[in-house]
Structures are given as C-alpha cells and as structure tokens.
Motif scaffolding. Structure first.
Motif, short mmCIF file in Angstrom:
data_model
loop_
_atom_site.label_atom_id
_atom_site.label_comp_id
_atom_site.label_asym_id
_atom_site.label_seq_id
_atom_site.Cartn_x
_atom_site.Cartn_y
_atom_site.Cartn_z
N PRO A 185 0.28 -1.22 -5.28
CA PRO A 185 -0.19 -2.54 -5.76
C PRO A 185 -0.62 -3.44 -4.61
CG PRO A 185 2.21 -2.45 -5.81
CD PRO A 185 1.75 -1.06 -5.44
N LEU A 186 -1.80 -3.15 -4.02
CA LEU A 186 -2.31 -3.90 -2.88
C LEU A 186 -3.39 -4.86 -3.36
CD1 LEU A 186 -2.63 -0.98 -0.30
CD2 LEU A 186 -0.70 -2.52 -0.64
N SER A 187 -3.30 -6.10 -2.91
CA SER A 187 -4.26 -7.12 -3.34
C SER A 187 -5.04 -7.74 -2.18
CB SER A 187 -3.53 -8.23 -4.10
OG SER A 187 -2.60 -8.89 -3.25
N LYS A 227 -7.52 6.67 -1.03
CA LYS A 227 -7.35 6.61 -2.48
C LYS A 227 -5.88 6.65 -2.87
CE LYS A 227 -11.77 8.72 -3.83
NZ LYS A 227 -12.41 9.93 -4.41
N VAL A 228 -5.12 7.48 -2.15
CA VAL A 228 -3.69 7.58 -2.44
C VAL A 228 -2.99 6.26 -2.13
CG1 VAL A 228 -1.53 8.75 -1.84
CG2 VAL A 228 -3.65 10.07 -2.04
N ALA A 258 -12.07 13.08 4.24
CA ALA A 258 -10.61 13.13 4.10
C ALA A 258 -9.99 11.74 4.20
CB ALA A 258 -10.01 14.04 5.17
N ALA A 259 -10.56 10.89 5.03
CA ALA A 259 -10.04 9.52 5.17
C ALA A 259 -10.14 8.78 3.84
CB ALA A 259 -10.80 8.77 6.26
N THR A 260 -11.22 9.02 3.14
CA THR A 260 -11.40 8.38 1.83
C THR A 260 -10.35 8.86 0.84
OG1 THR A 260 -13.78 8.24 2.23
CG2 THR A 260 -13.04 7.97 -0.03
N VAL A 262 -8.79 5.39 8.33
CA VAL A 262 -8.10 5.30 7.04
C VAL A 262 -8.04 3.84 6.58
CG1 VAL A 262 -5.89 5.62 5.85
CG2 VAL A 262 -6.77 7.40 7.37
N VAL A 263 -7.68 2.94 7.50
CA VAL A 263 -7.62 1.51 7.17
C VAL A 263 -9.00 1.01 6.74
CG1 VAL A 263 -7.32 -0.79 8.17
CG2 VAL A 263 -5.63 1.00 8.62
#
Length: 470
Positions: free
Chosen positions: A357-359, A351-352, A345-347, A391-392
């Motif tokens: 837009p994270l770099s 994904k969401v 579930a964390a994965t 999650v992180v």
C-alpha cells in the motif's frame, strides 16, 4: 573447513538454479535469469567463497549462456567512462600514498585534537568523513586506522580489542569513512553508478557541483546524528592525555613537504576544481568530462618527476597499486544493473513492491530506503546502487511519481551501512575492532539512520525544490 568452502562455492549456482526455475514459471526466461544472477552474486558477496571482484565478473559468463542482453552492452561496462575516472583518480591517489602525502594531511588535521574522549571521537569522525568526500573510503580507513591504533598504544592502551576507549574511536573512523563518500561524486564508486543512471534518466550531464549542493547538507546532518550516537556510548575515562603531543611529534618527524608531495597535491586540486567548474567550460570542451579530466592528470604522474629526479609513478607501481578489484566490483554492479533493466526484470520486481500500500508519502520513502539499506548491508554500496536505483525508478514510474527525490534518497541510503564486518568495516576488524561491538552498535545505528534518511528525504521532497529536479 574445506567442506564448508565447497558448500559456499556451490551455494551460488544452486541458489541461481532454484530462483531461475521458480521465477521462469511466471516471467520470461531472460528476466528470471537476470534476477537469479542477483541472488547468486549477492550470496557470494556475503559468503565470499571467491574474491568479491571475481563475483563481480559473473555477469559475463551468465549473459553469454542465457543471452539476456547484447554482449557488447555487458562488456562495455567493464571499461566505461566512469571506470576511466576511477583509474585516473587511483593514479593520483597512488602518488599520495607513495610520497606519504595522505599521511601528512591526516596527521596535520589531527594536530589540534583535544584531550577529552568527546573531542577525540568528534575529530576522528569529522576527519574520516571529510577525507572520504574526496578519497575512496577504503583509502581513508587505511590512512587513519593505523594512526589511531598507534596513538592509543602510545598513550598506554596496548589492548585494542574489547577496549571501551578504542572502540568508539575505531567506530568513528570506519563509519565516518563509510557514509562520508556520498558528499561528492568522487567519494564512492556507488555515486558514479548513480550518476550514470541519473544522466540516462534526465538525458543530460549531471554536474558535480549540482551533486554537492544537494547532498552536502544531508551529509552534515547525518554526520552530527552519528556523532551524537557515538558520544552516548559509555567510556571509562573522560580524558585521554597526550594525544595532541603525539600528533605534533609524528608530524614533525615527517619533515618539510617535498616536491613530489606538492605535485601530487596540485594534481588532485586542479583535477577536482576542473571537475566542479565544468559548467564554465563545457561549451568549449564538450568532451572533457570529469572522467577525462582525472585521467589526463593521472597520466601526468608518469611524466612529472619528484625532488630526486624520479618519476612520480612508474607503470609497475601503477599496475600493482590500482584497485582493480574495486573497479571490477563497480563494473559488475553496472553490468547486473543493465541486465535487470534491459530485460525488464526491474519492472517485474517493481510490480511486486507496488503491491504494497504505497501512496508516494513517507511510507514509500521508508520502504525504498529499507530496500536499499538491506542491499548495501549484505553486499557493497556499489552493488546496492546498481540494483536498487533501477528498481526504485521502475517503482516510482509505476506509481506515477517523480523519481528524482526517491532516487536521491536511495543514493544516501546505499552509503549508510554500519553492521557487518565487510568493506571499510572489515579493515577496522583487522585493526582490533571486535565484530560483536560492530554488529551490536551497528544494528541500533542502522535502524535509526533508516528512519532519519527516510524523514530527511521526505522533508526535502516536500520543502526543497532542488531535491525535486536535476
């Protein structure tokens, strides 16, 4: 009122059913159930139709019904190695409380306090922050708040609520005790959650001294920032005459330190020192981790006797005094963390979030800090750490980033809750702190701290090698 309680109670399972039904259309049933459990527990932690410790037990029946992960994996979290550490440190803390050693140390640290309001705010803030590095934050506020309120009343400030003199002092205590816990692994159960994840991620033991090296500089930086925030609050007077004399009088009334107090102090000092110098003896005692060090010294409280020949602690006292609720809350956080990681579930959550837009730059650090801060404001820092860290980790791995600096910054973020009257802040409200003052000032501080923590985390990631690996 009865109808509202019933609605609050039903709200949890109803929200679970809605979230489960919607998510099961897109992900597996086990993953949907794990995420829905987070929503149920989070809502009940906010509305509190039952005790927060009872909510922390929900992973057991829910997992038994849905079979998300092997049941022994869930049950084992409720008496894990770190729970052993909490029990051991609780036993020593109970001796401090029983002998009033905690009060002696707090009063002694305040005897040199000045008469200006600025000095008052600074000393209360520093005292609560430093004490919470080694003691549970709830214990710290329970020690300091009665002392502060009695001092204010002694000095003629009978009305505590809506008192512009009392408000910054009470805020200094509850905020200092709340965020100061990340200064050492012993300061907050959320830190122990973090350590368990970090050790699983790296595959080796995370030494306590390594924690302090990385987090203590950040702690002092944030403490001075919060102090600056408090000192900008308007107060009607500049001087609060008589504070120093009051503390000296109270300390004199305690009399000389007794044998029981000295034993309680030495048990804590020896256990703490052994926990921090573990690298020196790990080769000879590989199983004697800090959890078992503290438990061993905690067991000694049932053997050693005070100046009157009585045991430092009896089993009845321990049974009543150990913070079982905090232990269940911590364990429940670990259990839900295992559910969302082992089911994948964390994965799915990651994904969401990675659709943004994270770099890997400041915007990523801020987004993860915002996520962790939101969780800790609506629940507890232990629950927030249990949910946010896996999650992180999943997000950073999907972005192919080094997860360590982002996880370390998340640990800081879950200890920075300032708004709602829950946890340590709830104790402040019971002693006269107006919830409106807490929320009004807490929102401003929380926004500023999110930006500060994100900036500190990003700067450390770029400039400090120790922040990039363990």
């Amino acid at each position: 009122m009865k109808k509202i309680r019933s609605l609050n109670t039903l709200s949890g399972p109803l929200l679970f059913a809605v979230v489960f039904f919607v998510l099961s259309q897109f992900i597996t049933i086990k993953q949907a159930a794990a995420i829905a459990t987070i929503f149920w527990m989070g809502l009940w932690w906010v509305l509190r139709p039952v005790n927060i410790a009872v909510t922390a037990l929900l992973p057991i029946p829910i997992n038994a019904f849905f079979g998300m992960v092997p049941m022994d994996g869930i049950i084992s979290k409720y008496f894990s190695e770190i729970v052993v550490l909490l029990v051991g440190s609780d036993l020593i803390s109970l001796v401090w409380e029983k002998t009033k050693l905690d009060k002696r140390l707090a009063i002694k640290s305040l005897c040199g306090i000045g008469t200006s309001m600025r000095e008052q705010i600074c000393v209360w803030m520093i005292a609560s922050t430093l004490l919470s590095i080694f003691l549970p934050n709830v214990v710290v506020v329970m020690i300091l708040l009665p002392v502060a309120v009695n001092m204010l009343r002694f000095l003629g400030q009978e009305k505590i609520t809506d008192n512009p003199i009392a408000t910054p002092i009470l805020l200094a205590i509850v905020w200092g005790a709340g965020f100061g816990g990340f200064g050492s692994p012993l300061g907050s159960s959320s830190n122990l959650v973090a350590i368990s994840y970090l050790e699983k991620l790296t595959g080796h033991e995370f030494m306590y001294v390594d924690w302090v090296i990385r987090f203590l500089p950040l702690l002092f930086f944030i403490m001075f920032f919060i102090l600056a925030f408090l000192l900008r609050m308007p107060v009607p007077i500049k001087e609060l005459e008589g504070g120093k004399e009051y503390f000296r009088k109270v300390y004199a009334d305690l009399g000389p330190m007794k044998k029981g107090e000295r034993l309680g102090l030495w048990l804590f000092i020896l256990a703490t020192v052994l926990a921090f110098v573990r690298p020196l003896y790990v080769e000879y005692l590989p199983l004697m981790k800090p959890a078992y060090v503290f438990f061993t010294f905690g067991m000694l409280t049932f053997v050693l006797r005070n100046e009157t020949g009585q045991l430092l602690l009896t089993w009845n006292e321990a049974e009543k005094g150990i913070m079982w609720g905090m232990i269940f809350l911590f364990s429940g956080g670990l259990a839900i963390g295992k559910m969302i990681t082992d089911t994948g579930a964390a994965t799915e959550i990651a994904k969401v979030i990675t659709m943004l837009p994270l770099s890997g730059g400041f915007e990523t650090m801020f987004s993860l800090t915002l996520f962790a801060t939101f969780l800790t404001e609506i629940s507890s820092n232990t629950a927030a750490a249990s949910i946010s860290i896996p999650v992180v980790q999943s997000i950073t791995q999907q972005l192919q980033l080094n997860p360590i600096p982002y996880i370390l910054t998340t640990i800081v973020a879950v200890n920075c809750a300032f708004i709602l009257p829950v946890s340590t802040r709830a104790v402040g409200v019971t002693y006269g702190l107006n919830p409106d003052d807490l929320v009004k000032n807490g929102v401003k501080l929380s926004v500023c701290c999110m930006l500060l923590v994100s900036a500190l985390g990003f700067a450390c990631m770029k400039l400090w090698p120790l922040y990039q690996h363990l």
